[in-house]
Design an enzyme around this catalytic site. Structure first.
Site, PDB file in Angstrom:
ATOM      1  N   PHE A  82       0.828  -1.284   0.258  1.00 34.51           N
ATOM      2  CA  PHE A  82       0.269  -0.022  -0.307  1.00 34.51           C
ATOM      3  C   PHE A  82       0.846   1.172   0.269  1.00 34.51           C
ATOM      4  O   PHE A  82       0.088   2.368  -0.486  1.00 34.51           O
ATOM      5  CB  PHE A  82      -1.011  -0.017   1.213  1.00 34.51           C
ATOM      6  CG  PHE A  82      -2.034  -1.343   1.232  1.00 34.51           C
ATOM      7  CD1 PHE A  82      -3.034  -0.620   0.830  1.00 34.51           C
ATOM      8  CD2 PHE A  82      -2.137  -2.391   2.656  1.00 34.51           C
ATOM      9  CE1 PHE A  82      -3.855  -1.684   1.452  1.00 34.51           C
ATOM     10  CE2 PHE A  82      -2.327  -2.353   2.427  1.00 34.51           C
ATOM     11  CZ  PHE A  82      -4.078  -3.212   1.275  1.00 34.51           C
ATOM     12  N   ALA A  83       2.474   1.204   0.419  1.00 37.06           N
ATOM     13  CA  ALA A  83       3.270   2.565   0.964  1.00 37.06           C
ATOM     14  C   ALA A  83       3.290   3.224  -0.556  1.00 37.06           C
ATOM     15  O   ALA A  83       3.356   2.828  -1.706  1.00 37.06           O
ATOM     16  CB  ALA A  83       3.791   2.195   1.729  1.00 37.06           C
ATOM     17  N   ALA A  84       2.285   4.210  -0.159  1.00 34.84           N
ATOM     18  CA  ALA A  84       2.857   5.352  -1.689  1.00 34.84           C
ATOM     19  C   ALA A  84       2.981   6.811  -0.680  1.00 34.84           C
ATOM     20  O   ALA A  84       1.571   7.371  -0.233  1.00 34.84           O
ATOM     21  CB  ALA A  84       1.800   4.974  -2.402  1.00 34.84           C
ATOM     22  N   THR A 126      -4.062   2.509  -8.045  1.00 33.97           N
ATOM     23  CA  THR A 126      -4.929   3.333  -8.117  1.00 33.97           C
ATOM     24  C   THR A 126      -5.751   3.482 -10.057  1.00 33.97           C
ATOM     25  O   THR A 126      -5.130   3.530 -11.073  1.00 33.97           O
ATOM     26  CB  THR A 126      -4.823   4.805  -7.818  1.00 33.97           C
ATOM     27  OG1 THR A 126      -5.846   5.659  -8.008  1.00 33.97           O
ATOM     28  CG2 THR A 126      -3.433   5.625  -8.492  1.00 33.97           C
ATOM     29  N   ASP A 127      -6.927   3.876  -9.629  1.00 33.08           N
ATOM     30  CA  ASP A 127      -6.820   4.050 -11.053  1.00 33.08           C
ATOM     31  C   ASP A 127      -7.683   6.077 -11.844  1.00 33.08           C
ATOM     32  O   ASP A 127      -7.486   5.859 -12.976  1.00 33.08           O
ATOM     33  CB  ASP A 127      -8.893   4.238 -10.970  1.00 33.08           C
ATOM     34  CG  ASP A 127      -9.794   5.871 -10.355  1.00 33.08           C
ATOM     35  OD1 ASP A 127      -9.118   6.194  -9.615  1.00 33.08           O
ATOM     36  OD2 ASP A 127     -11.125   5.593 -10.060  1.00 33.08           O
ATOM     37  N   GLU A 128      -6.032   6.846 -11.263  1.00 34.30           N
ATOM     38  CA  GLU A 128      -5.916   7.274 -11.705  1.00 34.30           C
ATOM     39  C   GLU A 128      -4.704   7.547 -12.824  1.00 34.30           C
ATOM     40  O   GLU A 128      -4.501   8.537 -13.269  1.00 34.30           O
ATOM     41  CB  GLU A 128      -5.364   8.381 -10.444  1.00 34.30           C
ATOM     42  CG  GLU A 128      -5.854   8.793 -10.104  1.00 34.30           C
ATOM     43  CD  GLU A 128      -6.013  10.443  -8.636  1.00 34.30           C
ATOM     44  OE1 GLU A 128      -5.309  11.241  -8.885  1.00 34.30           O
ATOM     45  OE2 GLU A 128      -6.536  10.120  -7.013  1.00 34.30           O
ATOM     46  N   TYR A 151       1.688  12.901  -9.253  1.00 30.97           N
ATOM     47  CA  TYR A 151       1.346  11.970  -8.197  1.00 30.97           C
ATOM     48  C   TYR A 151       0.727  10.579  -9.591  1.00 30.97           C
ATOM     49  O   TYR A 151       1.760   9.438  -9.185  1.00 30.97           O
ATOM     50  CB  TYR A 151      -0.177  11.415  -7.606  1.00 30.97           C
ATOM     51  CG  TYR A 151      -1.024  10.579  -6.941  1.00 30.97           C
ATOM     52  CD1 TYR A 151       0.162   9.809  -6.573  1.00 30.97           C
ATOM     53  CD2 TYR A 151      -1.317  10.632  -7.145  1.00 30.97           C
ATOM     54  CE1 TYR A 151      -1.082   8.034  -5.992  1.00 30.97           C
ATOM     55  CE2 TYR A 151      -2.868   9.327  -7.075  1.00 30.97           C
ATOM     56  CZ  TYR A 151      -2.127   8.198  -6.013  1.00 30.97           C
ATOM     57  OH  TYR A 151      -2.517   7.480  -5.931  1.00 30.97           O
ATOM     58  N   SER A 152       0.350  10.678  -9.894  1.00 31.22           N
ATOM     59  CA  SER A 152      -0.860   9.477 -11.301  1.00 31.22           C
ATOM     60  C   SER A 152       0.223   8.487 -11.610  1.00 31.22           C
ATOM     61  O   SER A 152       1.087   7.666 -12.765  1.00 31.22           O
ATOM     62  CB  SER A 152      -1.696   9.626 -12.300  1.00 31.22           C
ATOM     63  OG  SER A 152      -1.900  11.185 -12.888  1.00 31.22           O
ATOM     64  N   ALA A 153       1.344   9.470 -12.243  1.00 29.16           N
ATOM     65  CA  ALA A 153       2.535   9.448 -13.045  1.00 29.16           C
ATOM     66  C   ALA A 153       3.325   8.060 -13.028  1.00 29.16           C
ATOM     67  O   ALA A 153       4.077   7.273 -13.018  1.00 29.16           O
ATOM     68  CB  ALA A 153       3.134  10.393 -13.834  1.00 29.16           C
ATOM     69  N   LYS A 155       2.838   6.500 -10.059  1.00 29.44           N
ATOM     70  CA  LYS A 155       1.771   4.899  -9.768  1.00 29.44           C
ATOM     71  C   LYS A 155       1.782   4.527 -10.896  1.00 29.44           C
ATOM     72  O   LYS A 155       1.999   3.097 -10.333  1.00 29.44           O
ATOM     73  CB  LYS A 155       0.514   5.308  -9.220  1.00 29.44           C
ATOM     74  CG  LYS A 155       0.915   5.463  -7.570  1.00 29.44           C
ATOM     75  CD  LYS A 155       0.832   4.939  -6.905  1.00 29.44           C
ATOM     76  CE  LYS A 155       0.160   3.616  -6.625  1.00 29.44           C
ATOM     77  NZ  LYS A 155       0.510   2.808  -5.681  1.00 29.44           N
ATOM     78  N   ASN A 180     -12.061   5.798  -5.907  1.00 33.00           N
ATOM     79  CA  ASN A 180     -11.660   6.600  -4.812  1.00 33.00           C
ATOM     80  C   ASN A 180     -12.308   5.976  -3.615  1.00 33.00           C
ATOM     81  O   ASN A 180     -13.481   6.026  -2.896  1.00 33.00           O
ATOM     82  CB  ASN A 180     -12.199   7.609  -4.459  1.00 33.00           C
ATOM     83  CG  ASN A 180     -11.635   9.025  -5.581  1.00 33.00           C
ATOM     84  OD1 ASN A 180     -11.395   8.427  -6.620  1.00 33.00           O
ATOM     85  ND2 ASN A 180     -11.501  10.555  -5.385  1.00 33.00           N
ATOM     86  N   ASN A 250     -18.502  15.943  -7.230  1.00 30.47           N
ATOM     87  CA  ASN A 250     -17.691  16.607  -6.053  1.00 30.47           C
ATOM     88  C   ASN A 250     -18.553  17.250  -4.555  1.00 30.47           C
ATOM     89  O   ASN A 250     -19.323  17.296  -3.295  1.00 30.47           O
ATOM     90  CB  ASN A 250     -16.597  17.058  -5.867  1.00 30.47           C
ATOM     91  CG  ASN A 250     -15.178  16.132  -6.235  1.00 30.47           C
ATOM     92  OD1 ASN A 250     -15.847  15.082  -6.122  1.00 30.47           O
ATOM     93  ND2 ASN A 250     -14.345  16.831  -6.820  1.00 30.47           N
ATOM     94  N   GLY A 276      -4.568  20.204 -14.054  1.00 32.23           N
ATOM     95  CA  GLY A 276      -4.387  19.330 -14.848  1.00 32.23           C
ATOM     96  C   GLY A 276      -5.235  17.932 -13.882  1.00 32.23           C
ATOM     97  O   GLY A 276      -5.046  16.793 -13.968  1.00 32.23           O
TER      98      GLY A 276
END
Length: 341
Positions: A82-84, A126-128, A151-153, A155, A180, A250, A276
């Site tokens: 999980f660590a991120a 993640t789906d991101e 972040y998503s890059a 991951k 999420n 949201n 972004g």
């Protein structure tokens, strides 16, 4: 008895998984490996920290020597990673630590696990990594990766390393990509706990852009049960998407929280949109449902009501100094990825 090493186990999702797993598998030995960064909170594991089959190791996932030492000493058979670093806004301000933790850290963890003969490695993503959806359609496991934030890059980079260790070395890696997450004990810089905690003390609630960005919300307990299925029944080399089938804008989420607490929508303050900012995420989780027999148990209404009640009854938790972040005065993060490096 199986020995499981969980990275990032002091964070929201990691600690929830630890508690879920130890209740369901009380004979297993569990190692919680966490660096205790801002996202890690020892209070998250108070209920299990006294158990004889639980051990905490403070360590960085970029420390290859320590990882190998722990895995050999404990004869680790499974790793759940999980660590991120997981906060998009933080990644925009300082991408370097995201690359170090999420990419280099994952490679070190994969290498240590390979060297130590770990039998199953679950890489939680993640789906991101898929980028942004239009008004229709869903992310499937074959959707091309198109990350839009540092972040998503980072991951996505870790996902590709995990895939490479399977394809090159035959190492038994399985990748999960979740939508999420929400639930009790989440860091208050994330959207749902930020709105709840601000509303409870009648503070303004900053909301990015027009508030119409859409996310698919997954209760953390449903996420944990899905990972359990992947650990026990998943096929190495495969990717499994995990979604809650709960798409909401949201502003819908914020308004529902305010209604639950009897607070006015006038607390909402619209602020300039994030750089972004992806417009919509939505997960197609039919693969894990059909192949592994998993399905979410929580409706969003039930899960959100439970979460609001938990924060209302645990002010001592979210008012702790350890849960105060540098960005509480800005719009909250919707990312639901794992926390704690």
């Amino acid at each position: 008895m199986t020995t499981v090493l969980v990275t990032g186990g002091m964070g929201f999702i990691g600690s929830s998984f630890l508690q879920y797993w130890m209740k369901r598998h009380p004979k297993d030995r569990v190692i919680n490996y966490d660096l205790l960064t801002y996202a890690g909170n020892p209070a998250n594991v108070e209920e299990i920290s006294h158990l004889p089959n639980y051990r905490f190791v403070k360590g960085d996932i970029t420390d290859l020597a320590l990882l190998e030492k722990v895995m050999k000493e404990e004869s680790v058979e499974r790793v759940v990673h999980f660590a991120a670093e997981s906060h998009v806004d933080r990644s925009i301000l300082d991408p370097s630590c995201f690359v170090t933790t999420n990419v280099l850290g994952t490679q070190c963890l994969l290498e240590a696990a390979k060297q130590c003969g770990v039998g199953r490695f679950i890489h939680v993503s993640t789906d991101e990594v898929y980028g942004s959806l239009g008004a229709e359609g869903y992310f499937s496991e074959t959707t091309p990766l198109a990350p839009n934030s540092p972040y998503s890059a980072s991951k996505a980079g870790s996902d590709l390393l995990a895939r490479a260790y399977y394809e090159t070395y035959g190492f038994p890696v399985l990748i999960t990509r979740c939508s999420n997450n929400y639930g009790p004990r989440q860091l208050p810089e994330k959207l749902i706990p930020a709105v709840i905690t601000k509303a409870l003390v009648d503070q303004p609630i900053p909301l990015y852009g027009d508030g119409r960005n859409i996310r698919d919300w997954l209760h953390v307990d449903d996420h944990c049960s899905a990972i359990e299925k992947v650990i026990e029944c998943g096929v190495p080399g495969q990717v499994y998407n995990i979604g809650g089938n709960n798409e909401r804008t949201n502003v819908e989420v914020v308004s529902q929280i305010l209604r639950t607490l009897g607070k006015p929508d006038s607390l909402i303050r619209y602020v300039s949109d994030r750089l972004g900012h992806d417009r919509r995420y939505a997960i197609d989780s039919s693969k894990i449902q059909s192949e592994l027999g998993w399905k979410p148990a929580y409706t969003f209404e039930r899960g959100l009501a439970q979460t609001v009640e938990w924060y209302a009854n645990h002010k001592d938790y979210w008012l702790r100094p350890s849960n105060t972040t540098v960005k509480r005065n800005e719009a909250a993060e919707e990312s639901g990825d794992a926390e704690g490096a």
